[in-house]
Write a protein that holds these residues in place. Structure first.
Motif, mmCIF file in Angstrom:
data_model
loop_
_atom_site.group_PDB
_atom_site.id
_atom_site.type_symbol
_atom_site.label_atom_id
_atom_site.label_comp_id
_atom_site.label_asym_id
_atom_site.label_seq_id
_atom_site.Cartn_x
_atom_site.Cartn_y
_atom_site.Cartn_z
ATOM 1 N N VAL A 82 0.845 -1.111 0.084
ATOM 2 C CA VAL A 82 -0.047 0.012 0.118
ATOM 3 C C VAL A 82 0.838 1.230 -0.179
ATOM 4 N N SER A 84 1.610 5.451 -0.584
ATOM 5 C CA SER A 84 0.977 6.689 -0.390
ATOM 6 C C SER A 84 0.758 7.313 -1.841
ATOM 7 N N LEU A 119 -3.785 4.000 7.939
ATOM 8 C CA LEU A 119 -4.418 3.531 6.678
ATOM 9 C C LEU A 119 -5.440 4.816 6.542
ATOM 10 N N TYR A 126 -2.453 7.459 2.234
ATOM 11 C CA TYR A 126 -2.782 6.156 1.583
ATOM 12 C C TYR A 126 -4.180 6.082 0.966
ATOM 13 N N ILE A 127 -5.239 7.063 1.514
ATOM 14 C CA ILE A 127 -6.755 6.985 0.872
ATOM 15 C C ILE A 127 -6.747 8.496 0.293
ATOM 16 N N CYS A 132 -7.834 3.647 -2.687
ATOM 17 C CA CYS A 132 -6.829 3.064 -2.213
ATOM 18 C C CYS A 132 -6.227 2.305 -3.362
#
Length: 174
Positions: A82, A84, A119, A126-127, A132
């Motif tokens: 995951v 950024s 998160l 990240y979102i 995402c």
């Protein structure tokens, strides 16, 4: 000099790498979401995300790789990341190597992939726009049979070969 035919095990590797964009990750209310099914060799796979955790875990993002209709044992290495969307240097990446056994549990991954507070923190990026992006890379090693000609003198037979062929296809599931 006589020739003999011998069956030799050769291993080949194939893989896939893609980015999976999950939209409405905070607001969908879905317990889990799967990628489309993808194939590596004869094996079909899908990735699964539990955006609010799996089982009794409700404070972590959970990610898994699942085999679909597994017909043979497959030695597999996979990485989930995951990253950024605002700072490419800010990444949570985990790698795992397992053997998917035909008669066993069909999924492996991480129940505690990353804490939800990390998160969902807007400063981490990240979102973005409730979406995402998860990068997924999967490599499988599968046995293949190859008929080769060798000298019949057993003292002159070379050791078994292992071929490692990397065929990485890039898919976009965004």
């Amino acid at each position: 000099m006589a020739l003999a035919t011998e069956m030799e095990e050769i291993y080949s590797s194939s893989g896939v790498k893609f980015n999976w964009k999950i939209k409405k990750i905070s607001t969908s209310g879905a317990i889990f979401t799967d990628t489309d099914v993808f194939s590596i060799g004869a094996t079909k796979w899908k990735a699964r995300i539990y955006p609010e955790g799996f089982g009794t875990v409700f404070d972590h993002l959970s990610l898994y790789l699942l085999a679909v209709d597994l017909t043979e044992n497959v030695d597999t290495e996979f990485t989930f990341a995951v990253t950024s969307q605002t700072d490419r240097n800010n990444t949570v990446r985990k790698k795992r190597k397992v053997i998917y056994v035909e008669t066993s549990v069909q999924g492996f991954g991480w129940t505690y992939f990353m804490p939800l507070h990390k998160l969902h923190d807007p400063n981490n990026g990240y979102i973005v726009d409730d979406s995402c992006v998860i990068s997924i890379e999967v490599t499988c090693w599968m046995k293949q049979e190859d008929s080769t000609l060798k000298e019949s003198d057993p003292h002159k037979l070379p050791e078994a070969k292992r071929a490692k062929i990397k065929d990485v296809r890039k898919l976009s599931m965004i």
